[in-house]
Design a protein around this motif. Structure first.
Motif, PDB file in Angstrom:
ATOM      1  N   UNK A   1       0.849  -1.199   0.000  1.00  0.00           N
ATOM      2  CA  UNK A   1       0.000   0.000   0.000  1.00  0.00           C
ATOM      3  C   UNK A   1       0.879   1.242   0.000  1.00  0.00           C
ATOM      4  N   UNK A   2       0.364   2.310  -0.613  1.00  0.00           N
ATOM      5  CA  UNK A   2       1.020   3.605  -0.521  1.00  0.00           C
ATOM      6  C   UNK A   2       1.797   4.027  -1.752  1.00  0.00           C
ATOM      7  N   UNK A   3       1.898   3.173  -2.769  1.00  0.00           N
ATOM      8  CA  UNK A   3       2.594   3.563  -3.991  1.00  0.00           C
ATOM      9  C   UNK A   3       1.607   4.307  -4.891  1.00  0.00           C
ATOM     10  N   UNK A   4       2.022   5.507  -5.342  1.00  0.00           N
ATOM     11  CA  UNK A   4       1.129   6.331  -6.148  1.00  0.00           C
ATOM     12  C   UNK A   4       1.670   6.675  -7.526  1.00  0.00           C
ATOM     13  N   UNK A   5       2.973   6.481  -7.737  1.00  0.00           N
ATOM     14  CA  UNK A   5       3.556   6.899  -9.016  1.00  0.00           C
ATOM     15  C   UNK A   5       4.756   6.021  -9.344  1.00  0.00           C
ATOM     16  N   UNK A   6       5.355   6.302 -10.480  1.00  0.00           N
ATOM     17  CA  UNK A   6       6.540   5.563 -10.896  1.00  0.00           C
ATOM     18  C   UNK A   6       7.701   5.703  -9.936  1.00  0.00           C
ATOM     19  N   UNK A   7       7.829   6.878  -9.322  1.00  0.00           N
ATOM     20  CA  UNK A   7       8.892   7.057  -8.332  1.00  0.00           C
ATOM     21  C   UNK A   7       8.675   6.154  -7.127  1.00  0.00           C
ATOM     22  N   UNK A   8       7.429   6.029  -6.694  1.00  0.00           N
ATOM     23  CA  UNK A   8       7.122   5.161  -5.549  1.00  0.00           C
ATOM     24  C   UNK A   8       7.520   3.717  -5.860  1.00  0.00           C
ATOM     25  N   UNK A   9       7.080   3.220  -7.015  1.00  0.00           N
ATOM     26  CA  UNK A   9       7.370   1.826  -7.354  1.00  0.00           C
ATOM     27  C   UNK A   9       8.874   1.610  -7.537  1.00  0.00           C
ATOM     28  N   UNK A  10       9.566   2.591  -8.103  1.00  0.00           N
ATOM     29  CA  UNK A  10      11.017   2.472  -8.273  1.00  0.00           C
ATOM     30  C   UNK A  10      11.718   2.442  -6.921  1.00  0.00           C
ATOM     31  N   UNK A  11      11.248   3.230  -5.969  1.00  0.00           N
ATOM     32  CA  UNK A  11      11.857   3.229  -4.630  1.00  0.00           C
ATOM     33  C   UNK A  11      11.696   1.870  -3.957  1.00  0.00           C
ATOM     34  N   UNK A  12      10.502   1.287  -4.067  1.00  0.00           N
ATOM     35  CA  UNK A  12      10.269  -0.033  -3.473  1.00  0.00           C
ATOM     36  C   UNK A  12      11.150  -1.074  -4.159  1.00  0.00           C
ATOM     37  N   UNK A  13      11.174  -1.031  -5.487  1.00  0.00           N
ATOM     38  CA  UNK A  13      11.969  -1.997  -6.239  1.00  0.00           C
ATOM     39  C   UNK A  13      13.451  -1.874  -5.883  1.00  0.00           C
ATOM     40  N   UNK A  14      13.968  -0.663  -5.828  1.00  0.00           N
ATOM     41  CA  UNK A  14      15.372  -0.465  -5.475  1.00  0.00           C
ATOM     42  C   UNK A  14      15.666  -0.907  -4.047  1.00  0.00           C
ATOM     43  N   UNK A  15      14.730  -0.655  -3.135  1.00  0.00           N
ATOM     44  CA  UNK A  15      14.929  -1.081  -1.743  1.00  0.00           C
ATOM     45  C   UNK A  15      15.046  -2.597  -1.673  1.00  0.00           C
ATOM     46  N   UNK A  16      14.131  -3.296  -2.320  1.00  0.00           N
ATOM     47  CA  UNK A  16      14.177  -4.762  -2.307  1.00  0.00           C
ATOM     48  C   UNK A  16      15.423  -5.276  -3.021  1.00  0.00           C
ATOM     49  N   UNK A  17      15.767  -4.659  -4.140  1.00  0.00           N
ATOM     50  CA  UNK A  17      16.941  -5.103  -4.898  1.00  0.00           C
ATOM     51  C   UNK A  17      18.256  -4.801  -4.178  1.00  0.00           C
ATOM     52  N   UNK A  18      18.220  -3.949  -3.170  1.00  0.00           N
ATOM     53  CA  UNK A  18      19.432  -3.670  -2.406  1.00  0.00           C
ATOM     54  C   UNK A  18      19.787  -4.831  -1.474  1.00  0.00           C
ATOM     55  N   UNK A  19      18.816  -5.719  -1.235  1.00  0.00           N
ATOM     56  CA  UNK A  19      19.086  -6.904  -0.419  1.00  0.00           C
ATOM     57  C   UNK A  19      19.914  -7.897  -1.235  1.00  0.00           C
ATOM     58  N   UNK A  20      20.806  -8.602  -0.565  1.00  0.00           N
ATOM     59  CA  UNK A  20      21.671  -9.559  -1.247  1.00  0.00           C
ATOM     60  C   UNK A  20      20.863 -10.714  -1.850  1.00  0.00           C
ATOM     61  N   UNK A  21      21.161 -11.043  -3.113  1.00  0.00           N
ATOM     62  CA  UNK A  21      20.520 -12.148  -3.850  1.00  0.00           C
ATOM     63  C   UNK A  21      19.003 -12.007  -3.921  1.00  0.00           C
ATOM     64  N   UNK A  22      18.534 -10.774  -4.129  1.00  0.00           N
ATOM     65  CA  UNK A  22      17.102 -10.500  -4.282  1.00  0.00           C
ATOM     66  C   UNK A  22      16.917  -9.716  -5.564  1.00  0.00           C
ATOM     67  N   UNK A  23      15.931 -10.135  -6.366  1.00  0.00           N
ATOM     68  CA  UNK A  23      15.586  -9.409  -7.582  1.00  0.00           C
ATOM     69  C   UNK A  23      14.077  -9.210  -7.599  1.00  0.00           C
ATOM     70  N   UNK A  24      13.660  -7.949  -7.496  1.00  0.00           N
ATOM     71  CA  UNK A  24      12.239  -7.625  -7.424  1.00  0.00           C
ATOM     72  C   UNK A  24      11.796  -6.883  -8.672  1.00  0.00           C
ATOM     73  N   UNK A  25      10.547  -7.080  -9.020  1.00  0.00           N
ATOM     74  CA  UNK A  25       9.884  -6.341 -10.098  1.00  0.00           C
ATOM     75  C   UNK A  25       8.565  -5.849  -9.532  1.00  0.00           C
ATOM     76  N   UNK A  26       8.389  -4.523  -9.491  1.00  0.00           N
ATOM     77  CA  UNK A  26       7.197  -3.923  -8.893  1.00  0.00           C
ATOM     78  C   UNK A  26       6.190  -3.565  -9.982  1.00  0.00           C
ATOM     79  N   UNK A  27       4.934  -3.899  -9.739  1.00  0.00           N
ATOM     80  CA  UNK A  27       3.823  -3.547 -10.628  1.00  0.00           C
ATOM     81  C   UNK A  27       2.983  -2.500  -9.902  1.00  0.00           C
ATOM     82  N   UNK A  28       3.098  -1.254 -10.345  1.00  0.00           N
ATOM     83  CA  UNK A  28       2.414  -0.143  -9.693  1.00  0.00           C
ATOM     84  C   UNK A  28       0.899  -0.307  -9.741  1.00  0.00           C
TER      85      UNK A  28
END
Length: 118
Positions: free
Chosen positions: A58-85
């Motif tokens: 909850x709380x994602x409203x734009x492309x920047x929001x989804x990119x922030x979530x995706x980058x946060x998850x991808x910053x974890x070791x051996x994690x690859x995330x794809x966010x669908x806004x």
């Protein structure tokens, strides 16, 4: 009388501009979080996927929001995330075992709320 009409016209223009801007925002086209420009997506490929999880957010409203979530998850070791806004979810491929709590903390640290993990 003429001054009143002028004030009404100015207010009408302001309201129309606000409605147009809000419509873009709620479609995910506006930059609601962080001003202009878009956040660059980061992420590495993982060699072997050991698990896939879907995180509903909850709380994602734009492309920047989804990119922030995706980058946060991808910053974890051996994690690859794809966010669908539009679907308000992230599909996370894990190259290692990761607990739901670890993923939740990561999303919440980025400023968003996890509704569920499947």
């Amino acid at each position: 009388m003429g001054g009143t009409i002028l004030v009404i016209c100015i207010l009408l223009l302001i309201v129309v501009g606000a409605v147009i801007s809000s419509a873009k925002h709620f479609k995910g086209e506006g930059c609601c979080c962080g001003g202009g420009g878009f956040v660059k997506i980061k992420g590495d490929k993982i060699k072997k996927v050991v698990a896939v999880k879907t995180i509903y957010i909850e709380g994602m409203h734009c492309g920047n929001c989804s990119a922030r979530v995706q980058n946060a998850l991808n910053s974890l070791e051996n994690v690859n995330a794809k966010v669908d806004l539009k679907k308000q979810k992230a599909v996370v491929k894990l190259g290692r075992e990761a607990t739901d709590d670890e993923l939740i903390r990561c999303v919440e640290k980025a400023g968003y709320t996890v509704k569920n993990i499947a």
